[in-house]
Design a protein around this motif. Structure first.
Motif, short mmCIF file in Angstrom:
data_model
loop_
_atom_site.label_atom_id
_atom_site.label_comp_id
_atom_site.label_asym_id
_atom_site.label_seq_id
_atom_site.Cartn_x
_atom_site.Cartn_y
_atom_site.Cartn_z
N GLN A 194 -27.56 34.29 -7.65
CA GLN A 194 -26.73 34.47 -6.45
C GLN A 194 -27.65 34.92 -5.33
O GLN A 194 -28.38 35.90 -5.46
CB GLN A 194 -25.64 35.51 -6.71
CG GLN A 194 -24.58 35.59 -5.62
CD GLN A 194 -23.60 34.43 -5.66
OE1 GLN A 194 -23.50 33.75 -6.67
NE2 GLN A 194 -22.89 34.21 -4.58
N LEU A 195 -27.62 34.22 -4.20
CA LEU A 195 -28.58 34.48 -3.13
C LEU A 195 -28.11 35.53 -2.15
O LEU A 195 -28.90 35.99 -1.32
CB LEU A 195 -28.88 33.18 -2.38
CG LEU A 195 -29.56 32.08 -3.20
CD1 LEU A 195 -29.77 30.84 -2.36
CD2 LEU A 195 -30.89 32.56 -3.77
N SER A 196 -26.86 35.91 -2.19
CA SER A 196 -26.36 36.88 -1.21
C SER A 196 -25.29 37.74 -1.85
O SER A 196 -24.65 37.35 -2.83
CB SER A 196 -25.80 36.17 0.03
OG SER A 196 -24.72 35.34 -0.34
N ASN A 197 -25.11 38.92 -1.29
CA ASN A 197 -24.05 39.81 -1.76
C ASN A 197 -22.68 39.32 -1.35
O ASN A 197 -21.68 39.63 -1.99
CB ASN A 197 -24.27 41.23 -1.24
CG ASN A 197 -25.50 41.88 -1.84
OD1 ASN A 197 -25.86 41.59 -2.98
ND2 ASN A 197 -26.16 42.73 -1.09
N PHE A 198 -22.63 38.58 -0.25
CA PHE A 198 -21.37 38.05 0.25
C PHE A 198 -21.50 36.54 0.36
O PHE A 198 -22.54 36.02 0.73
CB PHE A 198 -21.02 38.66 1.61
CG PHE A 198 -20.95 40.16 1.60
CD1 PHE A 198 -19.83 40.82 1.14
CD2 PHE A 198 -22.04 40.92 2.01
CE1 PHE A 198 -19.77 42.20 1.12
CE2 PHE A 198 -21.99 42.29 1.99
CZ PHE A 198 -20.85 42.94 1.55
N GLY A 199 -20.45 35.84 0.05
CA GLY A 199 -20.49 34.39 0.11
C GLY A 199 -20.83 33.79 -1.25
O GLY A 199 -20.96 34.48 -2.26
N ALA A 201 -23.47 31.41 -1.72
CA ALA A 201 -24.79 30.77 -1.74
C ALA A 201 -25.49 31.10 -3.05
O ALA A 201 -25.60 32.27 -3.43
CB ALA A 201 -25.62 31.24 -0.56
N SER A 202 -25.96 30.07 -3.75
CA SER A 202 -26.60 30.28 -5.04
C SER A 202 -27.68 29.23 -5.26
O SER A 202 -27.76 28.24 -4.53
CB SER A 202 -25.57 30.21 -6.18
OG SER A 202 -24.97 28.93 -6.22
#
Length: 447
Positions: A194-199, A201-202
């Protein structure tokens, strides 16, 4: 109108320079302009760097939809599979004459020993000296037993066995007698991230290391020794629309799970292509970076991943009756971990066989005859070993070479201990300390 600038590009460059940060320098702006103006392919996945975009087909199952064979079932094409071909990647790394590591590759397997310092002495002689003035000689030290140590692939038994297996094979007739035969251990990794804490994007990369380089080189981020091999895409939303148009209903959760597992295996079938498998069996003659010509035999030694990906690689049901991807220990025996009976259960290792492939093939035939994915006509063949109706790509490619692909699923220290067992135990210990009183955690920290 972008006045006083001539065009939108100039406006955006200067807007980025003056409006985004007060720490940019004129040199940084010049560097950015040179990148924008540079000729040739752009982007992170340029064809000149060996990247390809391919597509794979996934057969779509549907309960009550009958077909003469799996090949007659409708297929959904997943596009945008970004990958590099495995054999050219091996050639590029091994043949690089500019690499500063070209002379530290370990091409021959060996055993490594440590001889501890001598601390014991031989017993004194029982003979009586002939003269009182004579002095007895000091006792001779007993030479200590060498202790074998394991540090890397190239001094492991697996490497020695792989090398011995290659030497048992008849040499290629065209090879000169002084041509060196060598094993190239491939260490595979993959990890959905997972690339972000929110959203949402992976990223789901597959990458590899070469095992004949020391772990002390591979572990340095500044060496950039991780070779990115592929990026696994998600199932696109268009699959649901295609399924609805084909069968007149939405795919169930089990249907989507089947498609996700099948996508993973189809991508690995794409990576383990005919060229790589030919090199796997017959080797490939390369002039290595150190200038020595060798016939290289690539071998996949390990595949490291977390538990959800391991069961995906092995085509197993997660946390089912036989939950381990390496052995057939049943779930109700997990509580006996570490006992003598546990050792006996662990000895029942998973084995990839023709009979196992036949079970999976029989289950798949029933699926495309219209039987439910969770029905007895399918699960009867699979439940005893917690299999899924998915044929592992590694089984498809390597069983004919007498490779048991389950053995390459190595325990992963980070996922299975540091972020798994130990993290859970440590968290539980902290809760116990907190229950003892307000100062216990602080006392623990001070100690």
């Amino acid at each position: 109108d972008y006045g006083p600038f001539d065009n939108a590009t100039q406006f955006r460059l200067l807007d980025h320079f003056y409006g985004r940060s007060d720490t940019h320098s004129l040199d940084a702006l010049d560097d950015l302009i040179s990148v924008v103006r540079s000729p040739g392919p752009s982007g992170s996945f340029a064809a000149d760097d060996g990247w390809h975009q391919s597509a794979v087909d996934i057969p779509l199952p549907c309960t009550h939809a009958k077909y003469r064979s799996e090949g007659d079932a409708p297929k959904f094409t997943v596009t945008g599979v970004i990958h590099r071909r495995l054999l050219p990647l091996v050639k590029l790394a091994v043949q690089d004459p500019e690499s500063h590591l070209k002379h530290v590759y370990h091409w021959l397997a060996h055993r490594r020993f440590w001889i501890p310092p001598s601390s014991r002495t031989a017993p004194a002689s029982a003979s009586t000296p002939t003269s009182s003035s004579s002095t007895s000689a000091p006792p001779e030290p007993i030479p200590p037993e060498p202790i074998r140590i394991y540090t890397d692939c190239y001094n492991s038994d697996a490497m020695l066995e792989a090398e011995a297996a290659i030497r048992k094979k008849p040499r290629v007739a065209e090879d000169p007698p002084d041509l060196e035969y060598a094993v190239l251990p491939l260490l595979l990794w993959s990890d959905a991230t997972q690339l972000s804490n929110f959203g949402s994007a992976s990223l789901w990369p597959i990458y590899l290391y070469f095992g004949n380089l020391s772990k002390y080189f591979r572990g340095r981020p500044t060496e950039f020794l991780a070779q990115h091999l592929a990026y696994i895409p998600r199932l696109p939303d268009a699959l649901k629309d295609f399924y609805m148009a084909t069968y007149g209903r939405s795919p169930s959760a089990d249907d989507l799970k089947f498609c996700k597992r099948e996508l993973f295996q189809q991508i690995w079938l794409l990576l383990l292509d005919a060229d790589f498998m030919h090199a796997y069996e017959h080797g490939i003659v390369l002039t290595c970076g150190d200038g020595v010509v060798r016939r290289i035999f690539p071998r996949i030694f390990t595949y490291s991943a977390d538990y959800p990906e391991k069961v995906l690689i092995a085509a197993l049901r997660p946390l089912a009756y036989c939950l381990c991807p390496r052995c057939l220990t049943p779930k109700d025996r997990v509580s006996a971990a570490g006992t003598k009976s546990d050792e006996r259960w662990r000895a029942r290792k998973r084995q990839d066989t023709k009979a196992l492939q036949a079970k999976i093939l029989r289950a798949r035939k029933n699926i495309f005859k219209g039987f439910s994915l969770t029905g007895k006509r399918v699960t009867t063949w699979l439940n005893a070993e917690s299999l899924t109706p998915i044929q592992s790509a590694f089984s498809t490619r390597f069983l004919e070479h007498d490779v048991n692909f389950y053995d390459m699923l190595a325990p992963d220290l980070m996922h299975e201990f540091e972020l798994g067992v130990w993290k859970g135990v440590f968290t539980h210990l902290m809760r116990m300390l907190a229950e003892k009183g307000d100062d216990t955690v602080e006392e623990f920290n001070s100690r």
